[in-house]
Write a protein that holds these residues in place. Structure first.
Motif, PDB file in Angstrom:
ATOM      1  N   LEU A  46      37.483 -52.006  32.327  1.00 31.02           N
ATOM      2  CA  LEU A  46      38.315 -50.850  32.620  1.00 31.02           C
ATOM      3  C   LEU A  46      37.134 -50.033  33.381  1.00 31.02           C
ATOM      4  N   HIS A  47      36.032 -49.927  33.323  1.00 33.23           N
ATOM      5  CA  HIS A  47      35.098 -49.242  33.905  1.00 33.23           C
ATOM      6  C   HIS A  47      34.826 -49.999  35.456  1.00 33.23           C
ATOM      7  N   ARG A  48      35.211 -51.360  35.540  1.00 30.85           N
ATOM      8  CA  ARG A  48      35.272 -51.872  36.943  1.00 30.85           C
ATOM      9  C   ARG A  48      36.497 -51.147  37.452  1.00 30.85           C
ATOM     10  N   PHE A  49      37.527 -51.429  36.876  1.00 28.69           N
ATOM     11  CA  PHE A  49      38.850 -51.012  37.445  1.00 28.69           C
ATOM     12  C   PHE A  49      38.781 -49.266  37.931  1.00 28.69           C
ATOM     13  N   GLU A  50      38.247 -48.699  37.159  1.00 31.26           N
ATOM     14  CA  GLU A  50      38.232 -47.071  37.245  1.00 31.26           C
ATOM     15  C   GLU A  50      37.216 -46.944  38.778  1.00 31.26           C
ATOM     16  N   GLN A  51      36.450 -47.655  38.961  1.00 33.41           N
ATOM     17  CA  GLN A  51      35.369 -47.403  40.077  1.00 33.41           C
ATOM     18  C   GLN A  51      36.155 -47.913  41.354  1.00 33.41           C
ATOM     19  N   MET A 102      39.257 -47.870  41.777  1.00 34.93           N
ATOM     20  CA  MET A 102      40.513 -47.102  42.102  1.00 34.93           C
ATOM     21  C   MET A 102      39.971 -45.595  42.377  1.00 34.93           C
ATOM     22  N   LEU A 103      38.807 -45.302  41.873  1.00 29.21           N
ATOM     23  CA  LEU A 103      38.185 -44.059  42.570  1.00 29.21           C
ATOM     24  C   LEU A 103      37.852 -44.023  43.906  1.00 29.21           C
ATOM     25  N   ASP A 104      37.374 -45.514  44.378  1.00 29.05           N
ATOM     26  CA  ASP A 104      36.853 -45.713  45.837  1.00 29.05           C
ATOM     27  C   ASP A 104      38.218 -45.621  46.727  1.00 29.05           C
ATOM     28  N   LEU A 105      39.472 -46.300  46.104  1.00 30.05           N
ATOM     29  CA  LEU A 105      40.816 -46.085  46.796  1.00 30.05           C
ATOM     30  C   LEU A 105      41.205 -44.738  47.004  1.00 30.05           C
ATOM     31  N   LEU A 106      41.102 -43.795  45.831  1.00 34.53           N
ATOM     32  CA  LEU A 106      41.599 -42.511  46.123  1.00 34.53           C
ATOM     33  C   LEU A 106      40.663 -41.905  46.941  1.00 34.53           C
ATOM     34  N   ARG A 107      39.640 -42.010  47.129  1.00 30.99           N
ATOM     35  CA  ARG A 107      38.535 -41.441  48.077  1.00 30.99           C
ATOM     36  C   ARG A 107      38.984 -41.650  49.555  1.00 30.99           C
ATOM     37  N   ARG A 143      45.105 -33.977  56.476  1.00 32.44           N
ATOM     38  CA  ARG A 143      46.126 -32.990  57.023  1.00 32.44           C
ATOM     39  C   ARG A 143      47.452 -33.090  56.574  1.00 32.44           C
ATOM     40  N   GLU A 144      48.309 -34.238  56.766  1.00 31.52           N
ATOM     41  CA  GLU A 144      49.666 -34.190  56.420  1.00 31.52           C
ATOM     42  C   GLU A 144      49.785 -34.262  54.963  1.00 31.52           C
ATOM     43  N   HIS A 145      48.938 -34.891  54.044  1.00 32.43           N
ATOM     44  CA  HIS A 145      49.323 -34.840  52.619  1.00 32.43           C
ATOM     45  C   HIS A 145      47.993 -34.720  52.113  1.00 32.43           C
ATOM     46  N   PRO A 146      47.545 -33.472  51.716  1.00 33.26           N
ATOM     47  CA  PRO A 146      46.008 -33.166  51.355  1.00 33.26           C
ATOM     48  C   PRO A 146      46.028 -33.656  49.943  1.00 33.26           C
ATOM     49  N   VAL A 147      45.053 -34.341  49.713  1.00 30.79           N
ATOM     50  CA  VAL A 147      44.715 -34.846  48.343  1.00 30.79           C
ATOM     51  C   VAL A 147      43.478 -34.501  47.537  1.00 30.79           C
ATOM     52  N   ASP A 148      43.488 -34.031  46.132  1.00 32.17           N
ATOM     53  CA  ASP A 148      42.311 -33.709  45.689  1.00 32.17           C
ATOM     54  C   ASP A 148      41.909 -34.795  44.675  1.00 32.17           C
ATOM     55  N   PRO A 149      40.743 -35.455  45.259  1.00 35.40           N
ATOM     56  CA  PRO A 149      40.432 -36.752  44.727  1.00 35.40           C
ATOM     57  C   PRO A 149      38.911 -36.413  43.789  1.00 35.40           C
ATOM     58  N   SER A 150      39.056 -35.283  43.187  1.00 39.18           N
ATOM     59  CA  SER A 150      38.038 -34.862  42.337  1.00 39.18           C
ATOM     60  C   SER A 150      37.740 -35.664  41.054  1.00 39.18           C
ATOM     61  N   PRO A 151      36.541 -35.926  40.592  1.00 40.72           N
ATOM     62  CA  PRO A 151      36.395 -36.833  39.373  1.00 40.72           C
ATOM     63  C   PRO A 151      37.329 -36.638  38.365  1.00 40.72           C
ATOM     64  N   ALA A 152      37.371 -35.404  38.008  1.00 40.66           N
ATOM     65  CA  ALA A 152      38.255 -35.168  36.800  1.00 40.66           C
ATOM     66  C   ALA A 152      39.546 -35.522  36.890  1.00 40.66           C
ATOM     67  N   ARG A 153      40.304 -35.134  38.120  1.00 42.45           N
ATOM     68  CA  ARG A 153      41.606 -35.245  38.141  1.00 42.45           C
ATOM     69  C   ARG A 153      41.642 -36.961  38.407  1.00 42.45           C
ATOM     70  N   ALA A 154      40.937 -37.579  39.169  1.00 46.15           N
ATOM     71  CA  ALA A 154      40.790 -38.953  39.264  1.00 46.15           C
ATOM     72  C   ALA A 154      40.738 -39.663  37.730  1.00 46.15           C
ATOM     73  N   PHE A 155      39.783 -39.176  36.921  1.00 43.80           N
ATOM     74  CA  PHE A 155      39.654 -39.805  35.568  1.00 43.80           C
ATOM     75  C   PHE A 155      40.826 -39.812  34.896  1.00 43.80           C
TER      76      PHE A 155
END
Length: 200
Positions: A125-130, A132-137, A145-157
């Motif tokens: 799970l930790h490996r998958f989380e990491q 996915m965090l990379d992919l979200l960033r 510009r077109e689709h602003p995304v908030d990749p903050s650690p709390a939201r991503a978690f």
């Protein structure tokens, strides 16, 4: 794993043992897994198995690693193909890729997920989380510009774990639920889009 295979022949033996373990679990269920059955299915002695796996729990851990690796590889590929999509379509593509992995290997992944509460899933799970965090960033950088995304650690978690444990619960249900897989994907994709979309 008791020891890592170095030579090609040893790696082939380990792969055949993990394959055999997967076949036993997919066909007969996790409860039916024994080192004796795995060795017999792989066509080797139990002594050969014990060179690399102390017990059936180590075989299950190897199976979990394999499924997790398949899942990460599938998500990586789909993320690269859909990085230009809006957040909801991007999330949908990742979810459909995940379900495709769960439905391969003759039901192995589904049988493992059915028993997730009894298995040690923390490392995978930790490996998958990491990942996915990379992919979200990466997705956030591609959509400044077109689709602003908030990749903050709390939201991503929250997002990653909400999706993961919802899927685990869904896959572990012994009988069909009151909704179809397509509805689950719709709702999870919509939730993901709302959660990661930055306020304008």
């Amino acid at each position: 794993m008791r020891k890592k295979p170095v030579q090609q022949r040893a790696r082939m033996l380990v792969d055949s043992l993990i394959d055999a373990a997967g076949e036993v679990v997919a066909r007969d269920g996790l409860e039916a897994l024994t080192t004796v059955r795995v060795a017999a299915r792989a066509g080797v002695s139990v002594g050969s198995l014990y060179q690399y796996f102390d017990n059936k729990n180590m075989l299950v851990a190897a199976l979990m690693d394999r499924v997790n690796g398949d899942l990460i590889a599938a998500v990586d590929q789909v993320a690269a193909q859909h990085v230009g999509d809006d957040p909801q379509r991007f999330a949908r593509a990742l979810l459909e890729a995940a379900f495709a992995v769960f439905e391969t290997r003759q039901g192995l992944a589904r049988e493992l997920m059915r028993h997730w509460h009894r298995l040690d899933i923390a490392r995978g799970l930790h490996r998958f989380e990491q990942r996915m965090l990379d992919l979200l960033r990466a997705y956030a950088l591609a959509h400044l510009r077109e689709h602003p995304v908030d990749p903050s650690p709390a939201r991503a978690f929250i997002l990653i774990n909400s999706v993961v444990f919802t899927l685990l619960r869904y896959l572990s249900e012994p009988s069909p639920l009151m909704f179809q897989r397509a509805e689950l994907i719709d709702e999870l994709a919509a939730m993901a889009a709302r959660l990661i979309s930055a306020p304008r």
